[in-house]
Design a protein around this motif. Structure first.
Motif, mmCIF file in Angstrom:
data_model
loop_
_atom_site.group_PDB
_atom_site.id
_atom_site.type_symbol
_atom_site.label_atom_id
_atom_site.label_comp_id
_atom_site.label_asym_id
_atom_site.label_seq_id
_atom_site.Cartn_x
_atom_site.Cartn_y
_atom_site.Cartn_z
ATOM 1 N N VAL A 154 0.858 -1.182 0.000
ATOM 2 C CA VAL A 154 0.000 0.000 0.000
ATOM 3 C C VAL A 154 0.894 1.232 0.000
ATOM 4 N N ALA A 155 0.315 2.354 -0.345
ATOM 5 C CA ALA A 155 1.065 3.606 -0.292
ATOM 6 C C ALA A 155 1.424 3.932 1.155
ATOM 7 N N ARG A 156 2.640 4.428 1.341
ATOM 8 C CA ARG A 156 3.056 4.812 2.695
ATOM 9 C C ARG A 156 2.101 5.857 3.277
ATOM 10 N N ALA A 157 1.518 6.668 2.396
ATOM 11 C CA ALA A 157 0.573 7.700 2.847
ATOM 12 C C ALA A 157 -0.757 7.115 3.297
ATOM 13 N N ASN A 158 -1.016 5.850 2.959
ATOM 14 C CA ASN A 158 -2.250 5.177 3.362
ATOM 15 C C ASN A 158 -2.090 4.726 4.810
ATOM 16 N N SER A 159 -2.925 5.230 5.693
ATOM 17 C CA SER A 159 -2.757 4.972 7.131
ATOM 18 C C SER A 159 -3.091 3.537 7.536
ATOM 19 N N VAL A 160 -3.594 2.732 6.604
ATOM 20 C CA VAL A 160 -4.018 1.386 6.994
ATOM 21 C C VAL A 160 -2.869 0.575 7.582
ATOM 22 N N TRP A 161 -1.657 0.744 7.072
ATOM 23 C CA TRP A 161 -0.537 -0.074 7.552
ATOM 24 C C TRP A 161 -0.109 0.298 8.961
ATOM 25 N N GLN A 162 -0.487 1.500 9.410
ATOM 26 C CA GLN A 162 -0.216 1.913 10.781
ATOM 27 C C GLN A 162 -1.417 1.695 11.686
ATOM 28 N N ASP A 163 -2.592 1.564 11.064
ATOM 29 C CA ASP A 163 -3.833 1.384 11.811
ATOM 30 C C ASP A 163 -3.972 -0.055 12.309
ATOM 31 N N ILE A 164 -3.344 -0.991 11.595
ATOM 32 C CA ILE A 164 -3.373 -2.384 12.009
ATOM 33 C C ILE A 164 -1.973 -2.796 12.461
ATOM 34 N N ALA A 165 -1.883 -3.953 13.103
ATOM 35 C CA ALA A 165 -0.593 -4.419 13.622
ATOM 36 C C ALA A 165 -0.336 -5.844 13.154
ATOM 37 N N THR A 166 0.918 -6.200 13.065
ATOM 38 C CA THR A 166 1.283 -7.572 12.729
ATOM 39 C C THR A 166 0.563 -8.540 13.666
ATOM 40 N N GLY A 167 -0.068 -9.546 13.083
ATOM 41 C CA GLY A 167 -0.835 -10.521 13.852
ATOM 42 C C GLY A 167 -2.327 -10.299 13.801
ATOM 43 N N ASP A 168 -2.769 -9.124 13.350
ATOM 44 C CA ASP A 168 -4.207 -8.845 13.261
ATOM 45 C C ASP A 168 -4.854 -9.708 12.179
ATOM 46 N N GLU A 169 -6.118 -10.036 12.402
ATOM 47 C CA GLU A 169 -6.876 -10.789 11.395
ATOM 48 C C GLU A 169 -7.473 -9.821 10.374
ATOM 49 N N VAL A 170 -7.406 -10.190 9.113
ATOM 50 C CA VAL A 170 -7.969 -9.376 8.038
ATOM 51 C C VAL A 170 -8.782 -10.278 7.118
#
Length: 214
Positions: free
Chosen positions: A58-74
């Motif tokens: 995803v784009a670094r500007a897309n907050s989704v990668w900071q909104d979730i954490a490693t281990g979260d279910e998607v």
């Protein structure tokens, strides 16, 4: 997802093929900011892990990668196609008047655990693979080396990798399998006459399976 038994598609190889041929998935997350959905192209590595691994970015500007954490279910939803089904396409409607409109579709729902991969090596390798796969269909394929190295390096710094280990696959192919063979054929041929070949061809294939089982 509601999946009646006659619409269930549980064969992993069929669902993997659906993903490979329709790689733009909808990534659903429920992070710190609540529910979110992003349209993201994925690369499936079916032989990694017990059920396969999806790779994307995803784009670094897309907050989704900071909104979730490693281990979260998607959840990721992949759709192969859809089509409106008119009652008049069913021969039995003419005979019995007992049909209603419907909508047919083929989808795969992928559940998994996410790993955020904010490292240049992972991102570079994934982008290179995605490029090779999709540019292979072009008459003059673009390569990463076609652009200046410093430009590519800059662009790669603007994205973040996302890796998803698949924990569950749920498939649904709603192709009028609960109808008579003649009705499946009638609607499938009507769709093909309109140029809607994805669902039309799938319905004709479903009719052939039903006929063999009769």
């Amino acid at each position: 997802m509601y999946v009646p038994p006659h619409f269930a598609e549980s064969r992993p190889e069929v669902l993997h093929d659906l993903i490979d041929n329709n790689p733009l998935g909808i990534l659903f997350t429920n992070g710190k900011s609540g529910l979110d959905a992003n349209h993201v192209p994925f690369e499936l590595h079916a032989n990694e892990g017990p059920q396969g691994v999806l790779h994307s970015h995803v784009a670094r500007a897309n907050s989704v990668w900071q909104d979730i954490a490693t281990g979260d279910e998607v959840l990721i939803v992949f759709r192969a196609g859809d089509a409106y089904i008119a009652p008049n396409w069913y021969p039995s409607k003419v005979e019995f008047k007992k049909q209603v409109p419907s909508w047919n579709y083929m989808v795969a729902h992928v559940y998994g655990r996410v790993t955020i991969r904010d490292d240049e090596r992972y991102v570079r390798g994934m982008v290179a693979r995605l490029t090779r796969i999709h540019e292979a269909k072009q008459t003059d394929p673009w390569k990463m080396t076609d652009s200046p190295k410093d430009y590519i390096d800059m662009m790669l710094k603007m994205i973040v990798g996302i890796e998803i280990e698949i924990t569950r696959l749920v498939g649904k192919s709603k192709l009028s399998q609960n109808k008579e063979v003649r009705d499946i054929l009638g609607a499938g041929n009507a769709l093909k006459a309109q140029g809607k070949n994805v669902i039309g061809d799938a319905m004709l294939a479903a009719a052939a399976v039903r006929a063999e089982q009769a």
